[in-house]
Design a protein around this motif. Sequence first.
Motif, PDB file in Angstrom:
ATOM      1  N   THR A  36      -2.204  14.403  -2.288  1.00 10.60           N
ATOM      2  CA  THR A  36      -2.906  15.840  -3.676  1.00 10.60           C
ATOM      3  C   THR A  36      -1.470  16.213  -3.981  1.00 10.60           C
ATOM      4  OG1 THR A  36      -3.216  17.208  -1.937  1.00 10.60           O
ATOM      5  CG2 THR A  36      -5.160  16.046  -2.365  1.00 10.60           C
ATOM      6  N   ILE A  40      -6.647   4.850  -9.942  1.00 15.13           N
ATOM      7  CA  ILE A  40      -7.022   6.257  -9.089  1.00 15.13           C
ATOM      8  C   ILE A  40      -5.477   6.618  -8.756  1.00 15.13           C
ATOM      9  CG2 ILE A  40      -5.603   5.907  -6.197  1.00 15.13           C
ATOM     10  CD1 ILE A  40      -7.705   3.684  -6.065  1.00 15.13           C
ATOM     11  N   GLN A  58      -5.646  11.031  -9.312  1.00 20.01           N
ATOM     12  CA  GLN A  58      -4.484  11.481  -8.150  1.00 20.01           C
ATOM     13  C   GLN A  58      -3.258  11.841  -9.461  1.00 20.01           C
ATOM     14  OE1 GLN A  58      -6.017  11.514  -5.339  1.00 20.01           O
ATOM     15  NE2 GLN A  58      -4.400  11.623  -3.975  1.00 20.01           N
ATOM     16  N   ARG A 117      -6.627  16.473   1.014  1.00 20.74           N
ATOM     17  CA  ARG A 117      -6.547  14.856   2.325  1.00 20.74           C
ATOM     18  C   ARG A 117      -5.915  14.383   1.685  1.00 20.74           C
ATOM     19  NH1 ARG A 117     -10.969  12.236   6.275  1.00 20.74           N
ATOM     20  NH2 ARG A 117      -9.619  10.407   7.226  1.00 20.74           N
ATOM     21  N   ALA A 118      -4.704  12.959   1.897  1.00 19.87           N
ATOM     22  CA  ALA A 118      -4.088  11.634   0.899  1.00 19.87           C
ATOM     23  C   ALA A 118      -5.099  10.892   0.775  1.00 19.87           C
ATOM     24  CB  ALA A 118      -2.805  11.620   1.835  1.00 19.87           C
ATOM     25  N   ARG A 119      -5.041   9.643   0.413  1.00 26.71           N
ATOM     26  CA  ARG A 119      -5.182   9.164   0.395  1.00 26.71           C
ATOM     27  C   ARG A 119      -4.629   8.213   0.406  1.00 26.71           C
ATOM     28  NH1 ARG A 119      -8.441   8.786  -5.292  1.00 26.71           N
ATOM     29  NH2 ARG A 119      -9.250   6.739  -4.406  1.00 26.71           N
ATOM     30  N   TRP A 120      -5.380   6.546   0.583  1.00 27.67           N
ATOM     31  CA  TRP A 120      -4.569   4.591   0.705  1.00 27.67           C
ATOM     32  C   TRP A 120      -4.510   4.863  -0.522  1.00 27.67           C
ATOM     33  CZ3 TRP A 120      -0.852   3.553   3.706  1.00 27.67           C
ATOM     34  CH2 TRP A 120      -0.340   4.088   4.990  1.00 27.67           C
ATOM     35  N   ARG A 158       0.137   5.730   0.444  1.00 25.68           N
ATOM     36  CA  ARG A 158      -0.372   7.130   0.733  1.00 25.68           C
ATOM     37  C   ARG A 158      -0.510   8.359  -0.189  1.00 25.68           C
ATOM     38  NH1 ARG A 158      -0.037  10.628   6.663  1.00 25.68           N
ATOM     39  NH2 ARG A 158      -2.315  10.865   6.338  1.00 25.68           N
ATOM     40  N   ARG A 215       0.694  -1.264   0.053  1.00 19.01           N
ATOM     41  CA  ARG A 215      -0.466   0.033   0.199  1.00 19.01           C
ATOM     42  C   ARG A 215       1.129   1.517   0.072  1.00 19.01           C
ATOM     43  NH1 ARG A 215      -2.697   1.054   5.814  1.00 19.01           N
ATOM     44  NH2 ARG A 215      -0.385   1.113   6.746  1.00 19.01           N
TER      45      ARG A 215
END
Length: 264
Positions: free
Chosen positions: A72, A114, A118, A78-81, A69, A67
Amino acid sequence: MPRTNPSSATVSPAASSLPELPVPGGLCAIHQPNFLPRLTTLAKLFAADYWIVLDDVQFVRRDYQHRARLATLDGVGRARWLTIPTHRPSGRPTLIRDALIADAPAARRRAASILRQQYRASPHWLALDRALQPVWDAFGTGRIATVATASTRAMLELLGWQGQILTSSTLPARTGRSERLADLAAATGARAYLCGTGGMTYLDHAPFTEQGVTVVPFLSPTTGMWASGRQVSALRALASRGPNAVGARFRALAFAHDALGCAA
């Protein structure tokens, strides 16, 4: 001090024949395969002459093997996993090299989508997209370690790294935490081992001294693009600043740590 012989230690069954080793006297980094690694991790590997992928230790779901992190592009949101669904064939004791991707084709499509969402607004997206193609190909192996290693290799090569990648499961080493790292470094003829700040908290220097390997702490700045370097994937810096700018920072940092290794 003369090196001891790590081949006298307990070795992995896969270590019956050594891989092609690098030229002795380099700096080595030893790190688990990370999927789209964080900036500080990538910088440490870039500073090394070769990276030993620590693939024969336990897979940990809360770590970074499967995974990343993602911050943006502007660093404001907010950062996303981004997580690759993972199957552990042996349950909790599963080694990183044995961890499997659950539904690899779907995981590949989701991960690619994703990242495109991003960072496609970045002026550097085309270069990033091209560099990441081997990562999507690696999903075909169905193995987390292969995909994670491919993602790190792709980012290193995009920055101009010309080092060598080896795997710990093909090298002789004892089982103790510090002993294992010292033996791996010695088996490849390293003059110095680059150790991150986290590793320095537990590292026992004695096995390295016995092997004649210098431990060099890897330190990175904490401001500017480095401010979130321990939390988010290096993709954000590459997308916002571009490979050339990030590569220049990495080369300066690598030169400083190489000098430390020579002076020690």
